[in-house]
Design a protein around this motif. Sequence first.
Motif, PDB file in Angstrom:
ATOM      1  N   LYS A  12       0.840  -1.204   0.000  1.00 48.15           N
ATOM      2  CA  LYS A  12       0.000   0.000   0.000  1.00 48.15           C
ATOM      3  C   LYS A  12       0.867   1.243   0.000  1.00 48.15           C
ATOM      4  O   LYS A  12       2.052   1.192   0.362  1.00 48.15           O
ATOM      5  CB  LYS A  12      -0.954   0.000   1.192  1.00 48.15           C
ATOM      6  N   ASP A  13       0.255   2.372  -0.405  1.00 43.86           N
ATOM      7  CA  ASP A  13       0.974   3.631  -0.428  1.00 43.86           C
ATOM      8  C   ASP A  13       1.421   4.001   0.989  1.00 43.86           C
ATOM      9  O   ASP A  13       0.820   3.576   1.977  1.00 43.86           O
ATOM     10  CB  ASP A  13       0.098   4.739  -0.997  1.00 43.86           C
ATOM     11  N   ILE A  14       2.457   4.827   1.062  1.00 44.80           N
ATOM     12  CA  ILE A  14       3.083   5.119   2.343  1.00 44.80           C
ATOM     13  C   ILE A  14       2.934   6.613   2.641  1.00 44.80           C
ATOM     14  O   ILE A  14       3.300   7.458   1.814  1.00 44.80           O
ATOM     15  CB  ILE A  14       4.575   4.745   2.278  1.00 44.80           C
ATOM     16  N   ASN A  15       2.408   6.927   3.787  1.00 44.44           N
ATOM     17  CA  ASN A  15       2.364   8.320   4.224  1.00 44.44           C
ATOM     18  C   ASN A  15       3.721   8.694   4.782  1.00 44.44           C
ATOM     19  O   ASN A  15       4.318   7.949   5.543  1.00 44.44           O
ATOM     20  CB  ASN A  15       1.315   8.500   5.320  1.00 44.44           C
ATOM     21  N   SER A  16       4.219   9.864   4.384  1.00 45.28           N
ATOM     22  CA  SER A  16       5.493  10.313   4.924  1.00 45.28           C
ATOM     23  C   SER A  16       5.427  11.806   5.165  1.00 45.28           C
ATOM     24  O   SER A  16       4.524  12.504   4.698  1.00 45.28           O
ATOM     25  CB  SER A  16       6.629   9.968   3.975  1.00 45.28           C
ATOM     26  N   SER A  17       6.377  12.291   5.909  1.00 41.82           N
ATOM     27  CA  SER A  17       6.410  13.712   6.233  1.00 41.82           C
ATOM     28  C   SER A  17       7.841  14.111   6.552  1.00 41.82           C
ATOM     29  O   SER A  17       8.739  13.276   6.603  1.00 41.82           O
ATOM     30  CB  SER A  17       5.518  14.014   7.442  1.00 41.82           C
ATOM     31  N   CYS A  18       8.033  15.404   6.784  1.00 47.17           N
ATOM     32  CA  CYS A  18       9.314  15.867   7.309  1.00 47.17           C
ATOM     33  C   CYS A  18       9.381  15.490   8.794  1.00 47.17           C
ATOM     34  O   CYS A  18       8.439  14.903   9.331  1.00 47.17           O
ATOM     35  CB  CYS A  18       9.473  17.361   7.095  1.00 47.17           C
ATOM     36  N   LEU A  19      10.464  15.861   9.454  1.00 42.45           N
ATOM     37  CA  LEU A  19      10.659  15.429  10.840  1.00 42.45           C
ATOM     38  C   LEU A  19       9.526  15.869  11.753  1.00 42.45           C
ATOM     39  O   LEU A  19       9.114  15.131  12.638  1.00 42.45           O
ATOM     40  CB  LEU A  19      11.983  15.987  11.379  1.00 42.45           C
ATOM     41  N   ILE A  20       9.010  17.083  11.559  1.00 43.26           N
ATOM     42  CA  ILE A  20       7.981  17.581  12.472  1.00 43.26           C
ATOM     43  C   ILE A  20       6.601  17.537  11.861  1.00 43.26           C
ATOM     44  O   ILE A  20       5.662  18.122  12.383  1.00 43.26           O
ATOM     45  CB  ILE A  20       8.310  19.008  12.960  1.00 43.26           C
ATOM     46  N   GLY A  21       6.453  16.848  10.732  1.00 42.81           N
ATOM     47  CA  GLY A  21       5.125  16.597  10.187  1.00 42.81           C
ATOM     48  C   GLY A  21       4.516  17.739   9.395  1.00 42.81           C
ATOM     49  O   GLY A  21       3.318  17.727   9.138  1.00 42.81           O
ATOM     50  N   MET A  22       5.307  18.745   9.017  1.00 42.31           N
ATOM     51  CA  MET A  22       4.742  19.874   8.269  1.00 42.31           C
ATOM     52  C   MET A  22       4.573  19.533   6.793  1.00 42.31           C
ATOM     53  O   MET A  22       3.542  19.821   6.203  1.00 42.31           O
ATOM     54  CB  MET A  22       5.639  21.106   8.391  1.00 42.31           C
TER      55      MET A  22
END
Length: 58
Positions: free
Chosen positions: A38-48
Amino acid sequence: MDEQQINSCNNAIVARELNLEWKLTKGKNIVEFTPEDKDINSSCLIGMIRRIIKVADK
Ligand SMILES: [Cu+2]
């Protein structure tokens, strides 16, 4: 990923559901990992900055 500008916000990509974190440098970044199906949710370190990593067959 081709990162033109690196700053304190975008210098890493975190994929919490896979417990992975990649540090990025300016220019081309290649990371290798084995996804699930499945697709993967990702973010920068602080989630912005949020991104979705699309998982596809070759
Ligand atoms: Cu950030």
